[in-house]
Design an enzyme around this catalytic site. Structure first.
Site, PDB file in Angstrom:
ATOM      1  N   HIS A 130      -3.886  -0.998  15.410  1.00  0.00           N
ATOM      2  CA  HIS A 130      -3.990  -0.891  13.964  1.00  0.00           C
ATOM      3  C   HIS A 130      -5.009  -1.936  13.502  1.00  0.00           C
ATOM      4  O   HIS A 130      -4.910  -3.109  13.869  1.00  0.00           O
ATOM      5  CB  HIS A 130      -2.636  -1.183  13.307  1.00  0.00           C
ATOM      6  CG  HIS A 130      -1.763   0.016  13.163  1.00  0.00           C
ATOM      7  ND1 HIS A 130      -1.477   0.867  14.213  1.00  0.00           N
ATOM      8  CD2 HIS A 130      -1.098   0.522  12.076  1.00  0.00           C
ATOM      9  CE1 HIS A 130      -0.680   1.836  13.786  1.00  0.00           C
ATOM     10  NE2 HIS A 130      -0.432   1.652  12.505  1.00  0.00           N
ATOM     11  N   GLU A 133      -6.345  -1.831   8.070  1.00  0.00           N
ATOM     12  CA  GLU A 133      -5.482  -1.091   7.150  1.00  0.00           C
ATOM     13  C   GLU A 133      -5.280  -1.876   5.855  1.00  0.00           C
ATOM     14  O   GLU A 133      -5.240  -1.311   4.762  1.00  0.00           O
ATOM     15  CB  GLU A 133      -4.130  -0.819   7.814  1.00  0.00           C
ATOM     16  CG  GLU A 133      -3.195   0.044   6.986  1.00  0.00           C
ATOM     17  CD  GLU A 133      -1.895   0.350   7.708  1.00  0.00           C
ATOM     18  OE1 GLU A 133      -1.222   1.312   7.315  1.00  0.00           O
ATOM     19  OE2 GLU A 133      -1.545  -0.382   8.662  1.00  0.00           O
ATOM     20  N   HIS A 152      -6.684   3.539  11.303  1.00  0.00           N
ATOM     21  CA  HIS A 152      -6.889   3.280   9.869  1.00  0.00           C
ATOM     22  C   HIS A 152      -8.335   2.894   9.536  1.00  0.00           C
ATOM     23  O   HIS A 152      -9.097   3.730   9.106  1.00  0.00           O
ATOM     24  CB  HIS A 152      -5.891   2.243   9.342  1.00  0.00           C
ATOM     25  CG  HIS A 152      -4.471   2.688   9.481  1.00  0.00           C
ATOM     26  ND1 HIS A 152      -3.973   3.770   8.790  1.00  0.00           N
ATOM     27  CD2 HIS A 152      -3.444   2.230  10.248  1.00  0.00           C
ATOM     28  CE1 HIS A 152      -2.705   3.954   9.105  1.00  0.00           C
ATOM     29  NE2 HIS A 152      -2.358   3.046  10.002  1.00  0.00           N
ATOM     30  N   ASP A 208       3.858   7.101  11.331  1.00  0.00           N
ATOM     31  CA  ASP A 208       5.265   7.089  10.915  1.00  0.00           C
ATOM     32  C   ASP A 208       5.655   8.389  10.210  1.00  0.00           C
ATOM     33  O   ASP A 208       6.067   8.394   9.043  1.00  0.00           O
ATOM     34  CB  ASP A 208       5.542   5.897   9.989  1.00  0.00           C
ATOM     35  CG  ASP A 208       5.356   4.561  10.691  1.00  0.00           C
ATOM     36  OD1 ASP A 208       5.693   4.484  11.884  1.00  0.00           O
ATOM     37  OD2 ASP A 208       4.869   3.625  10.053  1.00  0.00           O
ATOM     38  N   LEU A 210       8.203  10.282  10.272  1.00  0.00           N
ATOM     39  CA  LEU A 210       9.561  10.388   9.737  1.00  0.00           C
ATOM     40  C   LEU A 210       9.677   9.744   8.360  1.00  0.00           C
ATOM     41  O   LEU A 210      10.599  10.055   7.598  1.00  0.00           O
ATOM     42  CB  LEU A 210      10.566   9.748  10.694  1.00  0.00           C
ATOM     43  CG  LEU A 210      10.750  10.466  12.047  1.00  0.00           C
ATOM     44  CD1 LEU A 210      11.743   9.705  12.917  1.00  0.00           C
ATOM     45  CD2 LEU A 210      11.236  11.891  11.834  1.00  0.00           C
ATOM     46  N   GLN A 211       8.758   8.857   8.029  1.00  0.00           N
ATOM     47  CA  GLN A 211       8.771   8.220   6.725  1.00  0.00           C
ATOM     48  C   GLN A 211       7.912   8.947   5.693  1.00  0.00           C
ATOM     49  O   GLN A 211       8.276   9.016   4.516  1.00  0.00           O
ATOM     50  CB  GLN A 211       8.256   6.769   6.830  1.00  0.00           C
ATOM     51  CG  GLN A 211       9.195   5.815   7.538  1.00  0.00           C
ATOM     52  CD  GLN A 211       8.608   4.412   7.559  1.00  0.00           C
ATOM     53  OE1 GLN A 211       8.038   3.976   8.544  1.00  0.00           O
ATOM     54  NE2 GLN A 211       8.744   3.702   6.448  1.00  0.00           N
TER      55      GLN A 211
END
Length: 242
Positions: A130, A133, A152, A208, A210-211
């Site tokens: 990552h 971001e 990102h 992510d 699921l979020q």
């Protein structure tokens, strides 16, 4: 999953490694940063050297494509990674090492591990942290030098020189507009279409799911919304998905 045969040969894993040394140290789990590196990489070396005695890990590693370094990049980071910075076995402070420190020592171990695995005709791993971001734009520098691609990369929009270097090197940038929209940057301000039009090596990814997603096909959500918001043509979609 391997033991019970509930995995698929069509699924590949990118393993996220959280930059949480300070939490482990404060809770007495680790004595120094070297122990964190050993906990992560020693089993990988052992499974590479002696796959028969580490059959389950060996089988799983064949489904792994790479490693990711992840945490909140906007956290304060007072320390620079310099020549006098303690080595991992001497980093005994409860303070978290800087971003570049994490990336360098992960890269160093991965380079040796990949060389060993290549000699044994095993799959190798990419390093895709990552990066960019949020937080410090200077994180883009060690990632440019050490990573094959990044996740990102939003802050490249604020650093034209780094953006040009990423373009020249064609370093992959996996962008997640729906995740960014909820956490850091409104989708209408997301630089993905500008990066794409300028020839940077961008792709669309989930983060992510699921979020941030509502269906069983989160990547399809990303592509379909991107196509509508930025009026991407079928040719554009194919190039992003290549």
């Amino acid at each position: 999953a391997v033991r019970n045969e509930v995995y698929s040969d069509h699924v590949r894993w990118l393993v996220q490694v959280p930059r949480l040394y300070n939490i482990y140290r404060e809770n007495g789990i680790l004595e120094n940063f070297q122990e964190m590196l050993e906990n992560l990489f020693l089993p990988l070396f052992e499974a590479t050297i002696d796959p028969e005695n580490h059959a389950h890990l060996h089988a799983f590693l064949q489904q792994v494509t790479g490693l990711d370094s992840v945490d909140d990049e906007s956290k304060p980071e007072p320390n620079a990674f310099q020549e006098e910075t303690p080595t991992p076995d001497q980093w005994k402070s409860s303070q978290n090492p800087p971003y570049a420190y994490y990336l360098y020592y992960m890269y160093a171990n991965m380079a040796i591990l990949n060389h060993l695995r290549k000699e044994r005709n095993l799959n190798t791993f990419v390093f895709r942290p990552h990066c960019g971001e949020a937080g410090h734009a200077h994180h883009l520098v060690p990632a440019f030098m050490l990573a094959q691609n990044i996740s990102h990369g939003l802050l490249l929009r604020k650093t034209p020189a780094m953006q040009y270097l990423y373009y020249l090197a064609q370093i992959g940038i996996a962008m997640s507009p729906l995740s960014n929209n909820l956490l850091f940057l409104d989708i209408h301000r997301n630089p993905l279409p500008q990066f794409f039009n300028r020839g940077l090596h961008v792709s669309i990814s989930t983060d992510d799911p699921l979020q941030f997603h509502f269906t069983k096909e989160p990547l399809m959500e990303e592509y379909s919304i991107a196509a509508q918001v930025w009026k991407l043509s079928p040719c554009d979609m194919c190039e992003l998905a290549r």
